[in-house]
Write a protein that holds these residues in place. Sequence first.
Motif, mmCIF file in Angstrom:
data_model
loop_
_atom_site.group_PDB
_atom_site.id
_atom_site.type_symbol
_atom_site.label_atom_id
_atom_site.label_comp_id
_atom_site.label_asym_id
_atom_site.label_seq_id
_atom_site.Cartn_x
_atom_site.Cartn_y
_atom_site.Cartn_z
ATOM 1 N N GLY A 191 62.675 64.767 57.675
ATOM 2 C CA GLY A 191 62.988 65.488 58.857
ATOM 3 C C GLY A 191 63.426 66.714 58.642
ATOM 4 O O GLY A 191 64.057 67.167 57.643
ATOM 5 N N ARG A 192 62.935 67.769 59.481
ATOM 6 C CA ARG A 192 63.434 69.206 59.622
ATOM 7 C C ARG A 192 64.047 69.671 60.993
ATOM 8 O O ARG A 192 63.915 70.772 61.425
ATOM 9 N N SER A 193 64.827 68.783 61.792
ATOM 10 C CA SER A 193 65.302 69.300 63.007
ATOM 11 C C SER A 193 66.489 70.189 62.694
ATOM 12 O O SER A 193 67.013 70.445 61.542
ATOM 13 N N LEU A 194 66.756 71.028 63.763
ATOM 14 C CA LEU A 194 67.992 71.876 63.559
ATOM 15 C C LEU A 194 69.250 71.358 63.455
ATOM 16 O O LEU A 194 70.094 71.669 63.040
ATOM 17 N N LEU A 195 69.292 69.920 64.164
ATOM 18 C CA LEU A 195 70.367 69.233 64.010
ATOM 19 C C LEU A 195 70.931 68.726 62.863
ATOM 20 O O LEU A 195 72.138 68.707 62.197
ATOM 21 N N VAL A 196 69.989 68.144 62.072
ATOM 22 C CA VAL A 196 70.153 67.536 60.658
ATOM 23 C C VAL A 196 69.351 67.898 59.627
ATOM 24 O O VAL A 196 69.764 68.616 58.669
ATOM 25 N N SER A 228 56.543 65.161 59.877
ATOM 26 C CA SER A 228 55.872 64.330 60.359
ATOM 27 C C SER A 228 54.252 64.815 59.894
ATOM 28 O O SER A 228 53.444 64.003 59.918
ATOM 29 N N LYS A 229 54.221 65.768 59.256
ATOM 30 C CA LYS A 229 52.776 66.310 58.777
ATOM 31 C C LYS A 229 52.793 66.101 57.458
ATOM 32 O O LYS A 229 51.703 66.514 56.849
ATOM 33 N N THR A 230 53.824 65.859 56.611
ATOM 34 C CA THR A 230 53.751 65.682 55.340
ATOM 35 C C THR A 230 52.849 64.615 54.780
ATOM 36 O O THR A 230 52.913 63.511 55.446
ATOM 37 N N GLY A 290 69.217 57.629 60.670
ATOM 38 C CA GLY A 290 68.677 57.326 61.913
ATOM 39 C C GLY A 290 69.464 56.298 62.549
ATOM 40 O O GLY A 290 70.479 55.512 61.630
ATOM 41 N N ILE A 291 69.480 56.182 63.764
ATOM 42 C CA ILE A 291 70.218 55.140 64.550
ATOM 43 C C ILE A 291 69.351 54.790 65.752
ATOM 44 O O ILE A 291 69.038 55.412 66.549
ATOM 45 N N HIS A 292 69.289 53.393 65.755
ATOM 46 C CA HIS A 292 68.445 52.686 66.845
ATOM 47 C C HIS A 292 68.720 51.631 67.250
ATOM 48 O O HIS A 292 69.330 50.896 66.520
ATOM 49 N N GLY A 327 68.680 51.662 61.319
ATOM 50 C CA GLY A 327 68.379 52.982 60.859
ATOM 51 C C GLY A 327 66.915 53.391 60.751
ATOM 52 O O GLY A 327 66.066 52.510 60.985
ATOM 53 N N ASP A 328 66.774 54.472 59.992
ATOM 54 C CA ASP A 328 65.194 54.981 59.621
ATOM 55 C C ASP A 328 64.915 53.773 58.269
ATOM 56 O O ASP A 328 63.854 54.247 57.551
ATOM 57 N N VAL A 329 65.750 53.489 57.488
ATOM 58 C CA VAL A 329 65.527 52.634 56.290
ATOM 59 C C VAL A 329 65.582 51.097 56.548
ATOM 60 O O VAL A 329 66.580 50.655 57.129
ATOM 61 N N VAL A 353 76.745 56.929 57.986
ATOM 62 C CA VAL A 353 76.841 58.395 58.330
ATOM 63 C C VAL A 353 77.240 58.599 59.837
ATOM 64 O O VAL A 353 78.128 59.569 60.045
ATOM 65 N N GLY A 354 77.178 57.534 60.816
ATOM 66 C CA GLY A 354 77.730 57.887 62.008
ATOM 67 C C GLY A 354 79.138 58.311 62.298
ATOM 68 O O GLY A 354 79.506 59.253 62.899
ATOM 69 N N PRO A 355 80.234 57.460 61.466
ATOM 70 C CA PRO A 355 81.443 57.816 61.758
ATOM 71 C C PRO A 355 81.884 59.161 61.011
ATOM 72 O O PRO A 355 82.784 59.846 61.305
HETATM 73 P P1 NAP Z 1 64.619 64.897 65.744
HETATM 74 O O1 NAP Z 1 65.061 66.101 66.582
HETATM 75 O O2 NAP Z 1 63.636 64.090 66.525
HETATM 76 O O3 NAP Z 1 63.796 65.272 64.533
HETATM 77 C C1 NAP Z 1 63.066 64.247 63.644
HETATM 78 C C2 NAP Z 1 62.300 64.791 62.354
HETATM 79 O O4 NAP Z 1 61.573 63.879 61.516
HETATM 80 C C3 NAP Z 1 61.389 65.906 62.677
HETATM 81 O O5 NAP Z 1 61.455 67.082 61.874
HETATM 82 C C4 NAP Z 1 60.089 65.262 62.480
HETATM 83 O O6 NAP Z 1 58.810 65.961 62.075
HETATM 84 C C5 NAP Z 1 60.522 64.351 61.275
HETATM 85 N N1 NAP Z 1 59.547 63.085 61.536
HETATM 86 C C6 NAP Z 1 59.260 62.126 62.646
HETATM 87 N N2 NAP Z 1 58.747 61.071 62.392
HETATM 88 C C7 NAP Z 1 58.258 61.471 60.911
HETATM 89 C C8 NAP Z 1 57.522 60.633 60.065
HETATM 90 N N3 NAP Z 1 57.007 59.625 60.463
HETATM 91 N N4 NAP Z 1 57.596 61.131 58.765
HETATM 92 C C9 NAP Z 1 58.185 62.055 58.435
HETATM 93 N N5 NAP Z 1 58.778 62.805 59.125
HETATM 94 C C10 NAP Z 1 59.011 62.430 60.502
HETATM 95 O O7 NAP Z 1 65.677 63.850 65.424
HETATM 96 P P2 NAP Z 1 67.174 64.232 64.758
HETATM 97 O O8 NAP Z 1 67.989 64.860 66.024
HETATM 98 O O9 NAP Z 1 67.062 65.192 63.663
HETATM 99 O O10 NAP Z 1 67.700 62.887 64.343
HETATM 100 C C11 NAP Z 1 67.285 61.857 63.240
HETATM 101 C C12 NAP Z 1 67.687 60.754 63.371
HETATM 102 O O11 NAP Z 1 69.048 60.615 63.312
HETATM 103 C C13 NAP Z 1 67.606 60.051 64.989
HETATM 104 O O12 NAP Z 1 67.578 58.453 64.646
HETATM 105 C C14 NAP Z 1 68.897 60.155 65.539
HETATM 106 O O13 NAP Z 1 69.516 59.393 66.394
HETATM 107 C C15 NAP Z 1 69.599 60.033 63.981
HETATM 108 N N6 NAP Z 1 71.260 61.086 64.171
HETATM 109 C C16 NAP Z 1 72.172 60.233 63.830
HETATM 110 C C17 NAP Z 1 73.469 60.967 63.601
HETATM 111 C C18 NAP Z 1 74.510 60.207 63.431
HETATM 112 O O14 NAP Z 1 75.538 60.733 63.436
HETATM 113 N N7 NAP Z 1 74.368 59.077 62.777
HETATM 114 C C19 NAP Z 1 73.407 62.198 64.164
HETATM 115 C C20 NAP Z 1 72.302 62.912 64.521
HETATM 116 C C21 NAP Z 1 71.114 62.280 64.646
HETATM 117 P P3 NAP Z 1 58.335 67.058 62.997
HETATM 118 O O15 NAP Z 1 59.047 68.348 62.735
HETATM 119 O O16 NAP Z 1 57.184 67.447 62.463
HETATM 120 O O17 NAP Z 1 58.255 66.684 64.414
#
Ligand code: NAP
Length: 298
Positions: free
Chosen positions: A165-170, A190-192, A230-232, A246-248, A267-269
């Motif tokens: 993941g490479r989001s700005l948030l995490v 996602s393109k790795t 991840g949290i789903h 989660g993602d795992v 991670v959530g708490p």
């Molecule tokens: P996001 O903005 O959707 O970013 C997801 C990242 O994962 C993107 O960089 C995306 O790649 C990459 N990705 C998606 N599918 C992939 C795959 N199949 N293989 C490899 N990389 C993949 O999400 P986020 O905000 O970072 O959050 C991620 C997860 O953490 C979510 O489930 C969210 O609910 C959870 N979260 C939990 C907490 C907590 O406190 N526990 C806090 C924040 C977020 P691209 O850049 O190429 O699209």
Amino acid sequence: MSLKLDGKKLSLEIEEKLNNYIAKNKKMAKRAPGLAVIRVGEDPASGVYVKNKEKACSRVGIKSFIFHLKENVDQKEIEQLINELNFNDDIDGMLLQLPIPKKIDEQRLISYINPSKDVDGLNEKNIGKLVKNEPGMRSCTPAGIINLLRSQKITVEGKKIVVIGRSLLVGKPLSLMLLNLNGTVTMTHSKTQYLDKVCKEADILIAAAGKPNLVDSSYVKEGAVVIDVGIHRLKSSDNNKTNLCGDVLLEDVIPKVSAYTPVPGGVGPMTVTMLLVNTIYSWQKNFGLSSTLNDLLP
Ligand code: NAP
């Protein structure tokens, strides 16, 4: 036996320290720390997150100010509110609860937040400080993960770390924090290509892709540490129950790893706890209070 990294337990321990710190310093500051939360629209998950933040604030003695704006509020009105809060002396920290309605420019709003009150660490000034490895507000989820690792003396220096993941948030801030701690970091997305093979090299694997059960044991090196961001909420087959995951794919991965975070309770708490830490850090700076909480900052 693999070690469970218990975020719930650690967050309660940190909350106790925060509570004591506020009780000890409130007299000198003449007021409690203040956190403003801006919520826009009716996204139900945001409602739950804001309530949780409000409750956590009251547990440690932070005063929370909740601003719930209508779905059809316009950009200018939110900017005006942020400006007022920037100058409000009762507010040490401020955050915009995401997601917000698409018609609103989220990044522009975040850039309006005074960097010293930006407790989510998302303002470009704080991101810049992170890139330069200078002190500043750090985003909460990555900072929580660093504290979870530290709490069990899991070192980062010299380790091979893969972040999915490479989001700005995490993903991005977390990768930078780990790099600043001298980890050898690979950021994936996602393109790795051959993600499973890349992940299998990791001493510490962190999944923040937002894809349920993406990581199974074929992604994991024997003895690795696995952190699940991840949290789903998934509906059971009869649609009567919701299960959190989660993602795992934890049951597959646990026998292979040295340590892992559960979902929920990992991670959530810690994310909410770091929001409290950042707010108190800002309060501490505003009033020149003793800095005994600095070991919680990454
Ligand atoms: P996001 O903005 O959707 O970013 C997801 C990242 O994962 C993107 O960089 C995306 O790649 C990459 N990705 C998606 N599918 C992939 C795959 N199949 N293989 C490899 N990389 C993949 O999400 P986020 O905000 O970072 O959050 C991620 C997860 O953490 C979510 O489930 C969210 O609910 C959870 N979260 C939990 C907490 C907590 O406190 N526990 C806090 C924040 C977020 P691209 O850049 O190429 O699209």
